[in-house]
Write a protein that holds these residues in place. Structure first.
Motif, PDB file in Angstrom:
ATOM      1  N   ALA A  42      -3.596   0.740  10.001  1.00 17.47           N
ATOM      2  CA  ALA A  42      -4.184  -0.550  10.373  1.00 17.47           C
ATOM      3  C   ALA A  42      -3.795  -1.675   9.415  1.00 17.47           C
ATOM      4  CB  ALA A  42      -5.704  -0.420  10.432  1.00 17.47           C
ATOM      5  N   ASN A  43      -3.473  -1.346   8.168  1.00 22.20           N
ATOM      6  CA  ASN A  43      -3.319  -2.383   7.145  1.00 22.20           C
ATOM      7  C   ASN A  43      -1.927  -2.490   6.533  1.00 22.20           C
ATOM      8  OD1 ASN A  43      -6.244  -3.479   6.493  1.00 22.20           O
ATOM      9  ND2 ASN A  43      -6.421  -1.258   6.795  1.00 22.20           N
ATOM     10  N   ARG A  44      -1.025  -1.585   6.829  1.00 18.81           N
ATOM     11  CA  ARG A  44       0.285  -1.616   6.177  1.00 18.81           C
ATOM     12  C   ARG A  44       1.007  -2.921   6.457  1.00 18.81           C
ATOM     13  NH1 ARG A  44       4.774   1.537   9.560  1.00 18.81           N
ATOM     14  NH2 ARG A  44       3.938   1.348  11.680  1.00 18.81           N
ATOM     15  N   TYR A  47       0.839  -1.198   0.000  1.00 21.38           N
ATOM     16  CA  TYR A  47       0.000   0.000   0.000  1.00 21.38           C
ATOM     17  C   TYR A  47       0.882   1.259   0.000  1.00 21.38           C
ATOM     18  CZ  TYR A  47      -3.261  -3.584   1.524  1.00 21.38           C
ATOM     19  OH  TYR A  47      -4.008  -4.724   1.609  1.00 21.38           O
ATOM     20  N   TRP A  61      -6.523   4.125   7.756  1.00 21.09           N
ATOM     21  CA  TRP A  61      -6.576   2.822   7.088  1.00 21.09           C
ATOM     22  C   TRP A  61      -5.176   2.241   6.925  1.00 21.09           C
ATOM     23  CZ3 TRP A  61      -4.830   0.058   3.001  1.00 21.09           C
ATOM     24  CH2 TRP A  61      -5.590  -1.026   2.566  1.00 21.09           C
TER      25      TRP A  61
END
Length: 351
Positions: A303-305, A177, A300
């Motif tokens: 939380a998602n990396r 990401y 976001w």
């Protein structure tokens, strides 16, 4: 026009994929040449990438016309850079993003496709050791937000009807990401006049978005970077890096995704499927953030990396002082990891 990912070729023989026919009709191809062209034997044991001259025939067979050199391995062989640059130009390739000084490195380049003029600008993020050119030494065109956006605006002002594609080398290796700052910068590049932003460096395919109807592909991964060859056989990537993406794009037609699979066992590169870019379930899986506002995306991303071990988040490209502090930390971290690697402790620590 076709965009391919990172290419580094360690062998004297032409890669086998050059003998096959690509899954697209003949059209200009743009690649990230990850490492300079070397004319003599290059030691595999050094932490450097390169391309043997045998890659040139493969590039020509694929109708590669534009080579982005704005990457962190462009200056791995500084004594050969000038000769390599001249050789590539004599072979008919258009190079962008690096040069013998900062003025040359920052120049846009132009090709033509079906009567349409297409311009390219390429930039390398110094945080990941892209060695910037200066007025007195060669290197890459540094990815500094202010100068980057100014160069896009200036090019758009001069070429109001042309197509402009931006090629940034950014983010951390294996991060799927985009850094929030890079996502902001991609949007700003579109607003400044770019028609597409096609990113490199993470060695894996990242997500895509459209801003004002313009394509942003944050990372298209590797295309040909054989594992188990470079770095004395130690350079290997996680399994997801074996999924390769070629993007077929033009501003007035739906983009296509051409998927390839690389096998580390026999170094084969096989075409798997071709599909409309916006229909790709694989890309949708990697683009779960698409459409979020920039503040929402910061939350976001935290939380998602993927890359979390002692790596800072770049959350605002306009935070110049804060980003300089992050840059210094990342550089010190890299030096520490190199020291651990030399001692044999890095692998044991899982870093």
């Amino acid at each position: 026009m076709i965009f391919l990912g990172d290419i580094a070729h360690p062998w004297d023989d032409t890669p086998h994929w050059a003998d096959g026919k690509p899954p697209w009709e003949n059209q200009p191809v743009v690649v990230n040449l990850e490492g300079t062209l070397v004319g003599n034997a290059a030691p595999m044991g050094h932490r450097r990438l390169f391309n043997k001259p045998s890659i040139l025939d493969a590039l020509k067979k694929y109708n590669v016309q534009v080579l982005s050199l704005a990457n962190n391995h462009a200056m791995d062989w500084p004594d050969q850079f000038e000769d390599a640059l001249q050789n590539l130009k004599e072979q008919g390739f258009v190079t962008v993003g690096a040069g013998m000084d900062s003025e040359e490195a920052a120049q846009s380049v132009e090709i033509e496709e079906n009567g349409r003029r297409i311009f390219f600008l390429a930039f390398g993020w110094e945080t990941i050791e892209c060695e910037a050119a200066t007025t007195r030494k060669p290197g890459v065109n540094s990815l500094k937000p202010g100068p980057m956006l100014d160069s896009i605006r200036a090019l758009r002002s001069r070429e109001s009807e042309a197509v402009i594609a931006i090629l940034p080398h950014w983010n951390y290796e294996m991060e799927v990401y985009p850094q929030p700052a890079h996502r902001q910068l991609a949007f700003a590049a579109i607003e400044a006049g770019a028609d597409a932003v096609i990113g490199h460096h993470p060695h894996r395919v990242g997500g895509i978005e459209f801003h004002r109807g313009k394509l942003i592909a944050y990372s298209i991964g590797n295309f040909w970077l054989p594992q188990g060859a470079f770095f004395d056989g130690e350079l290997r990537f996680a399994g997801d890096a074996c999924l390769e993406l070629a993007i077929e794009w033009r501003p007035d037609a739906p983009a296509m995704a051409h998927w390839f699979r690389y096998s580390p066992a026999d170094h084969s590169l096989s075409h798997m499927a071709s599909e409309p870019l916006t229909d790709s379930l694989e890309l949708k899986k990697r683009s779960g953030f698409a459409g979020l506002g920039h503040d929402e995306y910061k939350v976001w991303f935290r939380a998602n990396r993927v890359k979390r071990k002692l790596l800072p988040i770049y959350d605002n490209y306009q935070n110049v002082m804060g980003n300089r502090m992050r840059d210094r930390y990342v550089l010190l971290r890299h030096k520490g990891l190199v020291a651990l690697e030399r001692s044999g402790l890095r692998r044991l620590m899982g870093l």
